[in-house]
Design an enzyme around this catalytic site. Structure first.
Site, PDB file in Angstrom:
ATOM      1  N   SER A 153       0.837  -1.195   0.000  1.00 45.55           N
ATOM      2  CA  SER A 153       0.000   0.000   0.000  1.00 45.55           C
ATOM      3  C   SER A 153       0.883   1.261   0.000  1.00 45.55           C
ATOM      4  O   SER A 153       1.756   1.391  -0.860  1.00 45.55           O
ATOM      5  CB  SER A 153      -0.917  -0.052   1.226  1.00 45.55           C
ATOM      6  N   ARG A 223     -11.232   5.642  11.116  1.00 40.73           N
ATOM      7  CA  ARG A 223     -10.772   4.259  11.055  1.00 40.73           C
ATOM      8  C   ARG A 223     -11.850   3.338  10.477  1.00 40.73           C
ATOM      9  O   ARG A 223     -11.554   2.433   9.705  1.00 40.73           O
ATOM     10  CB  ARG A 223     -10.387   3.798  12.468  1.00 40.73           C
ATOM     11  N   ASP A 318      -8.972  -6.350  -4.500  1.00 38.41           N
ATOM     12  CA  ASP A 318      -8.571  -5.065  -3.906  1.00 38.41           C
ATOM     13  C   ASP A 318      -9.170  -3.942  -4.750  1.00 38.41           C
ATOM     14  O   ASP A 318      -8.768  -3.734  -5.896  1.00 38.41           O
ATOM     15  CB  ASP A 318      -7.037  -4.983  -3.883  1.00 38.41           C
ATOM     16  N   HIS A 351      -8.008  -5.248  -0.089  1.00 42.43           N
ATOM     17  CA  HIS A 351      -6.708  -4.601   0.105  1.00 42.43           C
ATOM     18  C   HIS A 351      -5.912  -5.275   1.230  1.00 42.43           C
ATOM     19  O   HIS A 351      -4.696  -5.416   1.146  1.00 42.43           O
ATOM     20  CB  HIS A 351      -6.946  -3.126   0.428  1.00 42.43           C
ATOM     21  N   ASP A 352      -6.610  -5.684   2.267  1.00 37.55           N
ATOM     22  CA  ASP A 352      -5.947  -6.307   3.422  1.00 37.55           C
ATOM     23  C   ASP A 352      -5.239  -7.623   3.093  1.00 37.55           C
ATOM     24  O   ASP A 352      -4.481  -8.130   3.922  1.00 37.55           O
ATOM     25  CB  ASP A 352      -6.969  -6.574   4.532  1.00 37.55           C
TER      26      ASP A 352
END
Lengths: 379, 200
Positions: A153, A223, A318, A351-352
């Site tokens: 990222s 968050r 992602d 994405h994680d």
């Protein structure tokens, strides 16, 4: 090959007294960087690998503190003895970036000139500034050239920037789930997160430290928004679906769905541990990142002086930094006839996925570092 | 597998002879990267493979080859025009769905294109069809129900295609079943065809 954890690790600190002129035009006269190292630096100092962190991670990349499992580093599944980035071979450095909130000088640190926390007066920091400070840390550690710089990222953006700014000091860049610049949608999500923080009455324009308070709800919402962008629709469906916390609907605004409960928990936890001013600045660093601006937007021209070899990896689900964004990097590298390999990993985790232990993904990184190791030994 | 490997070796040998020292090569469907590795060692080429399969991508990477994971049926959109001296499609033309589109793309990103394919017009294939069976041979080692091949073609078919698509054939090698170059009755006697062509 047996895989094991690096075990207990300890953060270190390095003070820098040589002023740094930041991209914003401001100067920091002195600063400190907090970092950890794993494995040993060889005599020739050629086996060092720098790990760059993303938005909300730190220098604590691998291992534990005082044997506590809960303190395991954020990329421990990738880095350690016998792991894809093998600390039996490489000297691995994780650092907290300038402007961070895990030990390196940042907005929550005390400004020596005022003896108050920097707060709102801490300057903006950029990916270029981070690369410069990382290079200075390397110099202090006696490392002239990194065998590799790796990151996911925003960390991948630093690895890419390294090959542009320090072409002779990096042999390999491993860029995972990244992009050559943010899209309007990416910036939009960041702006919502920033607004959540800056509109929190407890934010006090960034000088909340003196008020002995924290903009908890702003950070929490920031968050929560960020977290949604790290997951895929499918992975949220599999993990939470429409499950309820209790069997019946209550027709009120309490947490009813499991996903609500999960996001609130993640948000609350984050709000207690992360500095709001750091979060604001890191999202701005993401927004500002666009190394091609100096070359009329042409990424291939930007990379014309790069010399590194590259591994670029993306994940099919992602949507924050989609495979298309990684291909922009790959295509610019191919246009420059640079050595690059690209893996597009079929993963449902969004994405994680870059933080997860996915065999196809880790095998690619492992195979690449095997190559890095062989090349380094042949020299 | 061993007959498949023999064909590959013959195929690689001819391709290698067609490629100039120090050139840039894009190998579509590069498998484990062995052709590019061979070209790197014998022709000092700088090259990239395109490969869809995870295991092949890993194998190519382990072999020290630059490999870009992508489905070539999606085209070569990321690669700029005339990026490579040669674009190679080895023993894959018959398994490609978007044949016209891919050959167009190859001619766009490469100065020259090299394709190799098993000749459906080979006498042994014709005999099997005459006897009422879909052909199975060293070059076409699949049954009708498990073959990846979707566009079986003959040498004549391919040359007609080149004429109608303004591709200029620069070089042509036809190999017999035993891997020997042949000149006489290629569409009947040839088992494997290797063509080098450009936009003309």
């Amino acid at each position: 090959m047996t895989r094991s954890s690096i075990g207990d690790v300890h953060p270190q600190h390095m003070a820098f007294d040589e002023p740094i002129l930041l991209k914003s035009g401001e100067t920091l006269s002195s600063y400190q960087l907090t970092f950890e190292t794993y494995g040993s630096l060889n005599e020739e100092k050629t086996n060092a690998v720098l790990v760059c962190h993303a938005l909300n991670a730190s220098h604590h990349v691998a291992g534990t503190y005082n044997g506590d499992e809960k303190t395991r580093g954020w990329w421990d599944n990738l880095i350690g003895p016998g792991k894809p980035l093998d600390t039996n071979r490489f000297f691995v450095i994780g650092l907290n970036n300038l402007g961070g909130c895990h030990g390196s000088t940042g907005p929550s640190s005390v400004n020596p000139a005022t003896t108050e926390p920097w707060g709102s007066t801490f300057p903006m920091v950029t990916v270029e500034d981070w690369v410069e400070t990382q290079a200075r840390l390397a110099t202090k550690l006696g490392i002239e050239t990194f065998a590799a710089v790796i990151g996911g990222s925003l960390g991948g953006m630093q690895a890419l920037q390294w090959t542009i700014d320090q072409p002779t000091r990096i042999k390999n860049a491993v860029i995972v789930a990244s992009a050559p610049k943010l899209s309007a949608q990416n910036i939009a999500f960041n702006e919502v997160a920033r607004q959540a923080i800056t509109l929190d009455p407890e934010f006090y324009g960034g000088d909340f430290y003196q008020q002995k308070t924290l903009p908890r709800s702003g950070l929490k919402i920031a968050r929560m928004i960020g977290h949604i962008t790290y997951l895929s629709d499918d992975s949220m469906d599999v993990k939470f679906g429409r499950s309820l916390r209790e069997d019946v609907l209550k027709f009120n605004f309490d947490t009813e769905f499991q996903i609500e409960s999960y996001l609130r928990y993640q948000g609350d936890k984050f709000a207690e541990t992360f500095d709001a001013n750091t979060y604001l600045r890191i999202t701005k660093a993401l927004d500002y990142f666009d190394p091609a601006t100096k070359y009329s937007g042409k990424l291939s021209a930007t990379l014309s002086h790069a010399q590194a070899n590259y591994l670029v990896i993306s994940f099919t689900s992602d949507w924050r930094f989609s495979p298309k964004r990684s291909r922009e990097i790959v295509d610019a590298l191919v246009a420059n006839k640079l050595n690059v390999s690209y893996g597009e990993i079929d993963s449902p985790h969004g994405h994680d996925a870059f933080l997860m232990d996915e065999p196809v993904y880790h095998d690619l990184i492992g195979a690449y570092f095997d190559r890095v190791w062989k090349e380094h030994k042949d020299e | 597998m061993s007959s498949d490997n023999t064909i590959r070796r013959q195929d690689y040998q001819i391709i290698t002879e067609m490629i100039e020292d120090g050139s840039t090569v894009l190998d579509l469907g590069c498998g484990d990267g062995s052709l590019l590795l061979h070209l790197k060692q014998t022709r000092n080429v700088s090259g990239y493979g395109v490969e869809k399969d995870d295991r092949n991508v890993l194998a190519s990477l382990s072999n020290g080859i630059n490999v870009v994971q992508s489905d070539l049926e999606q085209g070569l959109a990321g690669f700029g025009p005339v990026t490579f001296d040669y674009v190679v499609l080895s023993l894959t033309l018959q398994a490609v769905h978007q044949t016209e589109a891919i050959i167009d793309e190859m001619l766009r990103v490469g100065r020259q294109v090299i394709v190799t394919f098993p000749n459906f017009g080979f006498w042994r294939h014709r005999l099997q069809i005459f006897l009422g069976q879909a052909p199975v041979s060293k070059q076409l080692p699949y049954q009708w129900y498990d073959t990846p091949n979707v566009h079986v073609l003959t040498i004549n078919d391919f040359e007609n295609f080149c004429v109608s698509h303004n591709a200029r054939i620069l070089d042509k090698v036809v190999l017999s079943e035993r891997g020997r170059p042949i000149d006489a009755f290629p569409n009947l006697m040839g088992a494997l065809a290797i063509y080098r062509f450009d936009k003309g």
